[in-house]
Design an enzyme around this catalytic site. Structure first.
Site, PDB file in Angstrom:
ATOM      1  N   GLY A   1      34.470  47.627  42.808  1.00  0.00           N
ATOM      2  CA  GLY A   1      34.790  48.962  41.897  1.00  0.00           C
ATOM      3  C   GLY A   1      36.391  49.037  41.896  1.00  0.00           C
ATOM      4  O   GLY A   1      36.959  47.975  42.120  1.00  0.00           O
TER       5      GLY A   1
ATOM      6  N   CYS B   1      36.317  42.875  35.072  1.00  0.00           N
ATOM      7  CA  CYS B   1      37.033  42.697  36.047  1.00  0.00           C
ATOM      8  C   CYS B   1      38.175  41.444  35.945  1.00  0.00           C
ATOM      9  O   CYS B   1      39.362  41.785  36.048  1.00  0.00           O
ATOM     10  CB  CYS B   1      36.786  42.879  37.681  1.00  0.00           C
ATOM     11  SG  CYS B   1      35.688  41.510  37.804  1.00  0.00           S
TER      12      CYS B   1
ATOM     13  N   GLU C   1      35.890  43.887  46.505  1.00  0.00           N
ATOM     14  CA  GLU C   1      36.502  43.086  45.109  1.00  0.00           C
ATOM     15  C   GLU C   1      36.600  44.336  44.363  1.00  0.00           C
ATOM     16  O   GLU C   1      35.860  45.221  43.820  1.00  0.00           O
ATOM     17  CB  GLU C   1      35.653  42.051  44.749  1.00  0.00           C
ATOM     18  CG  GLU C   1      35.085  41.191  45.771  1.00  0.00           C
ATOM     19  CD  GLU C   1      36.363  40.407  46.380  1.00  0.00           C
ATOM     20  OE1 GLU C   1      37.193  40.493  45.728  1.00  0.00           O
ATOM     21  OE2 GLU C   1      36.193  39.927  47.583  1.00  0.00           O
TER      22      GLU C   1
HETATM   23  P1  NAD Z   1      34.646  52.655  40.183  1.00  0.00           P
HETATM   24  O1  NAD Z   1      35.652  52.662  41.443  1.00  0.00           O
HETATM   25  O2  NAD Z   1      35.085  54.071  39.341  1.00  0.00           O
HETATM   26  O3  NAD Z   1      33.237  53.120  40.909  1.00  0.00           O
HETATM   27  C1  NAD Z   1      32.578  52.009  41.841  1.00  0.00           C
HETATM   28  C2  NAD Z   1      31.706  52.811  42.750  1.00  0.00           C
HETATM   29  O4  NAD Z   1      32.241  53.485  43.600  1.00  0.00           O
HETATM   30  C3  NAD Z   1      30.445  53.445  41.867  1.00  0.00           C
HETATM   31  O5  NAD Z   1      29.171  53.546  42.469  1.00  0.00           O
HETATM   32  C4  NAD Z   1      31.053  54.978  42.305  1.00  0.00           C
HETATM   33  O6  NAD Z   1      30.230  55.913  42.043  1.00  0.00           O
HETATM   34  C5  NAD Z   1      31.507  54.899  43.829  1.00  0.00           C
HETATM   35  N1  NAD Z   1      32.534  55.837  44.321  1.00  0.00           N
HETATM   36  C6  NAD Z   1      33.428  56.484  43.529  1.00  0.00           C
HETATM   37  N2  NAD Z   1      34.166  57.533  44.412  1.00  0.00           N
HETATM   38  C7  NAD Z   1      33.471  57.311  45.766  1.00  0.00           C
HETATM   39  C8  NAD Z   1      33.490  57.689  46.761  1.00  0.00           C
HETATM   40  N3  NAD Z   1      34.570  58.637  47.090  1.00  0.00           N
HETATM   41  N4  NAD Z   1      32.786  57.484  47.986  1.00  0.00           N
HETATM   42  C9  NAD Z   1      31.875  56.538  47.877  1.00  0.00           C
HETATM   43  N5  NAD Z   1      31.551  55.833  46.634  1.00  0.00           N
HETATM   44  C10 NAD Z   1      32.178  56.259  45.537  1.00  0.00           C
HETATM   45  O7  NAD Z   1      34.564  51.482  39.614  1.00  0.00           O
HETATM   46  P2  NAD Z   1      33.798  51.537  38.071  1.00  0.00           P
HETATM   47  O8  NAD Z   1      34.234  52.170  37.043  1.00  0.00           O
HETATM   48  O9  NAD Z   1      32.024  51.368  38.269  1.00  0.00           O
HETATM   49  O10 NAD Z   1      33.893  49.716  37.870  1.00  0.00           O
HETATM   50  C11 NAD Z   1      34.925  49.273  37.556  1.00  0.00           C
HETATM   51  C12 NAD Z   1      36.051  49.010  38.470  1.00  0.00           C
HETATM   52  O11 NAD Z   1      35.345  47.781  39.134  1.00  0.00           O
HETATM   53  C13 NAD Z   1      37.149  48.081  37.657  1.00  0.00           C
HETATM   54  O12 NAD Z   1      38.445  48.537  38.372  1.00  0.00           O
HETATM   55  C14 NAD Z   1      37.099  46.767  37.924  1.00  0.00           C
HETATM   56  O13 NAD Z   1      38.163  45.612  37.775  1.00  0.00           O
HETATM   57  C15 NAD Z   1      36.381  46.589  39.260  1.00  0.00           C
HETATM   58  N6  NAD Z   1      35.432  45.484  39.344  1.00  0.00           N
HETATM   59  C16 NAD Z   1      36.055  44.337  40.226  1.00  0.00           C
HETATM   60  C17 NAD Z   1      35.215  43.199  40.084  1.00  0.00           C
HETATM   61  C18 NAD Z   1      35.529  42.131  41.142  1.00  0.00           C
HETATM   62  O14 NAD Z   1      34.968  41.244  41.498  1.00  0.00           O
HETATM   63  N7  NAD Z   1      37.084  42.180  41.569  1.00  0.00           N
HETATM   64  C19 NAD Z   1      33.824  43.193  39.781  1.00  0.00           C
HETATM   65  C20 NAD Z   1      33.588  44.358  38.954  1.00  0.00           C
HETATM   66  C21 NAD Z   1      34.435  45.468  38.950  1.00  0.00           C
END
Ligand code: NAD
Length: 581
Positions: free
Chosen positions: A305, A367, A333
């Site tokens: 995320g 990402c 990641e």
């Molecule tokens: P996000 O960080 O908003 O959310 C990811 C997850 O974290 C969700 O399930 C969300 O509900 C949860 N979350 C948020 N706050 C939390 C907390 N306090 N405690 C526990 N869980 C919590 O990300 P997103 O919008 O779902 O995805 C996009 C992001 O992911 C982008 O930054 C992208 O670059 C990244 N990403 C990275 C990769 C990689 O392999 N590097 C792959 C896919 C996505």
């Protein structure tokens, strides 16, 4: 329930009267060692069926897959799926629900999700405790067989339903859904089984008279898997990779990809995953996260995320460190600001295609999406009109119309954020919008594919992750190659993916060296997206994550706690050494 030796020590009653872990008083639960048994041995060194990448279906008009997928999309749009919490195999409905909509048609609800509370995290942790013993002791070939079966079900009867859920719920086109929710998830399941077997084969040397062995145990406790909206395959991989190794998991799926996550959970259950091995706990991130990270049994975080959320979770683990029985493994990641760097010897046509596909497929919400490009002025003079023309020709609209190349971004929050960056560029004297720039959220969250040209290599849209269909170009003077390489390397905090384009082989070597730490996945004369499991292990460094390479043995190793065993066949019987004579 079968009792282990250690349980018999704690509970000398009959097997039938032994309570399940979640029925015990908390102090009793705390007294049960989490690792309770030596895994069963198999009487053969089994080979896993060789993992091959799942072929991508093209869904050309008139083909049977196209007809089946269109029917599945229609079916998905015609119902509202009720998504429960699943703990210990039991479905829980709290009645406190939130809606999942189609991002390209946000008035259309496709699922209602029952929100979990903090108490459900405790129940899920208890379910993990109750399940871990039998799960870890299950011979590895039976554990992996469940995931191989899931892969076959997904490749066959579940494929269209899963792709339709990803198309409708995350606004992926048929092609983008196919490479994610079908092929990549199938590949994760198949390849991880093979990697597990390879990992078991790695054994130490033994000197004469002894036998040294290592055993790849699961961790003690539960792994907390927190998954992003943008890849159904990643959502499926984060809880299952640790589970394959013998761990149990609490899975918190993303709120905006709930329908496809639910389909993955159903697939695993139907493939025979025992109750309690993966517990499905949807809900508000901080509510679930705070409870899971404060739990004494937390033994790992498997996160994908944003960088911001990952840093917060890591910080929380630090704050809770003295509560845990083990030091939790942390694998994350996270974000990217992925680059394309062109050398003056670059060929224009492949560069242009890489920019368009890399920046705009799935609305730039990968990402790995190309979001900044460094182009020498000698190349720009022939690239500019072609790039603008191709970006302008992109067809955008609902995914149900298969002729569209792009659809909507995931939600209102993403739409506002992306629009904010575009508006900033529109008002800046350092930037010019070459194509796109219009946003419309009246029906769905649509953002036009947008190319910005800037005179400042540190311009806001050159360094911050936007996560939308926005590509910023910095055109450099051919003489300034070295300074521009420095800028590419240092301007952004991220280091996830990057691509270089050059025909001159000396230049390829030079650019690859100068950008050595700028990307964990590095491409030569190709777009920076589209990593394939088993071929390009994925992950990045710096602010982009711990680079533990999803879909590889390196990742599986993080979920094991190795036990080294030394057996001496004829032990010495005199403490004195010969030199003492
Ligand atoms: P996000 O960080 O908003 O959310 C990811 C997850 O974290 C969700 O399930 C969300 O509900 C949860 N979350 C948020 N706050 C939390 C907390 N306090 N405690 C526990 N869980 C919590 O990300 P997103 O919008 O779902 O995805 C996009 C992001 O992911 C982008 O930054 C992208 O670059 C990244 N990403 C990275 C990769 C990689 O392999 N590097 C792959 C896919 C996505």
């Amino acid at each position: 329930m079968v009792r282990t030796y250690r349980e018999k020590l704690f509970f000398p009653q009959t097997a039938s009267s032994l309570p399940c872990a979640n029925q015990l008083e908390p102090w009793v639960r705390a007294a049960i060692p989490l690792s309770r048994a030596t895994p069963s041995m198999s009487d053969a060194n089994f080979r896993v069926p060789p993992a091959i990448n799942e072929p991508v279906l093209d869904y050309a008009p008139g083909t049977q897959p196209r007809i089946d997928l269109e029917a599945a999309v229609k079916a998905t749009r015609s119902e509202v799926v009720e998504v429960p919490i699943v703990i210990g195999g039991k479905e829980i409905r709290t009645g406190d629900t939130f809606d999942v909509v189609c991002p390209h048609d946000h008035g259309h609800v496709i699922a209602k999700v029952h929100k979990a509370k903090a108490e459900h995290v405790q129940q899920a942790a208890d379910a993990c405790r109750a399940a871990v013993d039998d799960w870890e002791r299950m011979p590895w070939e039976h554990r992996v067989s469940i995931f191989l079966r899931a892969a076959e079900m997904l490749a066959g009867p579940r494929r269209m339903q899963m792709n339709a859920a990803t198309m409708c719920g995350q606004s992926k086109t048929a092609n983008q859904a196919e490479i994610d929710s079908a092929c990549e998830l199938i590949d994760f399941f198949r390849f991880n089984c093979e990697f597990l077997r390879e990992m078991h084969e790695e054994q130490p040397e033994s000197s004469p008279g002894m036998w040294n062995r290592v055993e790849y145990r699961g961790l003690e406790g539960f792994v907390f898997a927190v998954t992003p909206f943008n890849f159904t395959a990643i959502a499926g991989n984060l809880p299952t990779a640790p589970a394959m190794v013998g761990n149990t998991a609490i899975w918190k799926p993303s709120e905006t990809s709930m329908l496809s996550s639910w389909r993955v959970m159903q697939l695993l259950q139907d493939a025979g995953l025992p109750d309690g091995v993966i517990n499905f706990v949807p809900g508000d991130g901080p509510t679930i996260g705070d409870a899971a990270l404060a739990h004494e049994d937390l033994t790992g975080l498997h996160f994908t995320g944003s960088t911001r959320v990952f840093q917060h979770l890591w910080q929380s683990i630090g704050n809770n460190l003295t509560n845990y029985r083990n030091y939790p493994r942390i694998v994350g990641e996270t974000g990217g600001k992925d680059f394309v760097f062109a050398h003056p010897s670059a060929e224009v046509a492949p560069l242009c295609t890489a920019l368009v596909r890399g920046a705009f497929e799935f609305q730039g919400q990968k990402c790995s999406a190309a979001s900044r490009a460094y182009i020498p002025s000698s190349v720009w003079s022939s690239l500019e009109s072609e790039l603008v023309e191709q970006a302008r020709s992109i067809k955008m609209g609902p995914v149900e119309d298969f002729s569209n190349f792009m659809s909507a971004v995931i939600d209102k929050r993403a739409f506002d954020k992306i629009k904010g960056y575009i508006d900033f560029a529109k008002e800046s004297s350092e930037a010019e919008i070459l194509v796109g720039g219009e946003c419309d959220d009246s029906v769905g969250y649509f953002v036009q594919p947008t190319v910005i040209k800037t005179s400042n290599p540190n311009f806001k849209t050159m360094v911050e992750e936007i996560f939308g269909p926005v590509l910023t170009i910095f055109v450099y003077d051919d003489q300034d190659l070295e300074a521009t390489l420095d800028s590419c390397n240092t301007a952004s905090a991220y280091a996830l993916t990057g691509a270089i384009f050059a025909k001159d082989r000396h230049a390829v070597v030079h650019l690859a060296n100068r950008l050595r730490h700028a990307a964990g996945n590095f491409y030569i004369n190709d777009k920076p997206t589209g990593a394939v499991v088993g071929q390009q292990p994925f992950g990045g460094g710096r602010a982009s994550g711990t680079n533990d390479k999803a879909g590889s043995r390196m990742n599986l190793l993080r979920w094991t706690s190795v036990r080294t065993i030394k057996e001496t066949f004829v032990p010495p019987t005199d403490y004195r050494h010969p030199y003492m004579g």
